[in-house]
Motif scaffolding. Structure first.
Motif, PDB file in Angstrom:
ATOM      1  N   ARG A   1       7.718  -0.376  -9.903  1.00 25.30           N
ATOM      2  CA  ARG A   1       7.098   0.731 -10.642  1.00 25.30           C
ATOM      3  C   ARG A   1       7.546   2.073 -10.072  1.00 25.30           C
TER       4      ARG A   1
ATOM      5  N   SER B   1       3.956  -6.456  -3.631  1.00 25.94           N
ATOM      6  CA  SER B   1       4.779  -5.397  -3.055  1.00 25.94           C
ATOM      7  C   SER B   1       5.967  -5.055  -3.949  1.00 25.94           C
TER       8      SER B   1
ATOM      9  N   HIS C   1       0.830  -1.212   0.000  1.00 21.78           N
ATOM     10  CA  HIS C   1       0.000   0.000   0.000  1.00 21.78           C
ATOM     11  C   HIS C   1       0.860   1.255   0.000  1.00 21.78           C
TER      12      HIS C   1
ATOM     13  N   LYS D   1       4.924  -3.027  -7.038  1.00 22.89           N
ATOM     14  CA  LYS D   1       4.734  -1.608  -6.735  1.00 22.89           C
ATOM     15  C   LYS D   1       6.079  -0.910  -6.543  1.00 22.89           C
TER      16      LYS D   1
ATOM     17  N   ASN E   1       2.440   1.811  -3.354  1.00 23.70           N
ATOM     18  CA  ASN E   1       1.433   2.222  -4.324  1.00 23.70           C
ATOM     19  C   ASN E   1       1.103   3.709  -4.194  1.00 23.70           C
ATOM     20  N   ARG E   2       0.915   4.202  -2.978  1.00 22.95           N
ATOM     21  CA  ARG E   2       0.571   5.618  -2.821  1.00 22.95           C
ATOM     22  C   ARG E   2       1.751   6.523  -3.171  1.00 22.95           C
TER      23      ARG E   2
ATOM     24  N   THR F   1       3.929   5.782  -5.481  1.00 25.76           N
ATOM     25  CA  THR F   1       3.955   5.734  -6.940  1.00 25.76           C
ATOM     26  C   THR F   1       2.952   6.716  -7.532  1.00 25.76           C
ATOM     27  N   ARG F   2       1.753   6.754  -6.967  1.00 23.60           N
ATOM     28  CA  ARG F   2       0.726   7.684  -7.449  1.00 23.60           C
ATOM     29  C   ARG F   2       1.168   9.127  -7.258  1.00 23.60           C
TER      30      ARG F   2
END
Length: 251
Positions: free
Chosen positions: A144, A138, A14, A141, A17-18, A20-21
């Motif tokens: 990325r 994980s 998580h 993410k 992912n955040r 990355t955004r």
């Protein structure tokens, strides 16, 4: 006892992912037409977005002040919660280490023919499969996130190229102010490119098992886990293990 390890893996995925955004949004800010205002403010896109008329926020890197502000904003947001960010990378490594330990234990039981219950084999196998799934999410993410550094460098190099072309087309007499601004901006962008290369690809990359998160790391990790399971299955088949009616090891 494995549940907390699973939770740590999900938390790591998580957080990656955040982040990355966030970094992707910073990239969109300097790429025409910019970042939609609703996404910047975290709001739902309204009717204007459906009609293609939504307001965008765009940062023009042809101005040196914008370059300076953007790179400082990027450094600040990337290092936000750095202690927590470092822990999530460690969590991912611990999760993979636990999976490797389970694989090793499974092979020791099978090849050493240690007394055990068949439920132990099923449980360890289920743990390995679960950990592998969480770890791959994980690591994907994290890979990325690390890849966005190269995308930003590519964007910056393209911007430098366009500014160099613009400088060739301008004349010193009529566009002196714009030439000066472009030269300052180009100089800053080159420094930004070197900064991203050193800070995010050499000095402090996103790491998994002590290595920079790349596709090769993910492929190698998945390969080791699958090979370990296949090796354990081969040991079980070659030893001709027999269980009693209650599932306990006989020979």
């Amino acid at each position: 006892s494995s549940v907390p390890v699973f939770v740590f893996g999900l938390i790591s995925a998580h957080d990656f992912n955040r982040r990355t955004r966030l970094i992707d949004s910073l990239c969109r800010l300097v790429r025409y037409p910019g970042l939609p205002l609703s996404r910047l403010l975290g709001l739902n896109a309204g009717p204007a977005a459906q009609q293609g008329k939504e307001t965008h926020v765009f940062i023009d890197l042809e101005r040196a002040s914008n370059v300076f502000a953007w790179i400082n904003c990027r450094k600040t947001l990337r290092s936000f919660g750095e202690g927590y960010y470092q822990r999530t990378q460690v969590y991912t490594s611990i999760l993979l280490g636990y999976a490797f330990l389970c694989i090793l234990l499974l092979n020791v039981i099978m090849w050493g023919q240690l007394p055990h219950h068949i439920g132990t084999i099923y449980l360890i196998s289920a743990i390995v499969v679960t950990i592998a799934s969480i770890s791959m999410a994980s690591i994907t993410k994290a890979t990325r996130l690390q890849g966005l550094s190269r995308q930003h460098r590519d964007l910056i190099k393209a911007q430098v190229f366009l500014q160099e072309k613009a400088l060739l087309e301008l004349t010193e007499e009529s566009d002196a102010e714009r030439i000066r601004e472009l030269r300052h901006s180009k100089s800053l962008l080159r420094e930004v490119d070197e900064m991203i290369h050193f800070q995010e690809e050499i000095y402090k990359p996103t790491r998994v098992l002590g290595q920079a998160a790349t596709q090769n790391v993910m492929n190698s990790t998945l390969g080791v886990l699958i090979a370990g399971l296949i090796f354990a299955i081969e040991g079980s088949g070659g030893a001709n293990i027999v269980y009693d009616a209650f599932g306990w090891f006989l020979r």
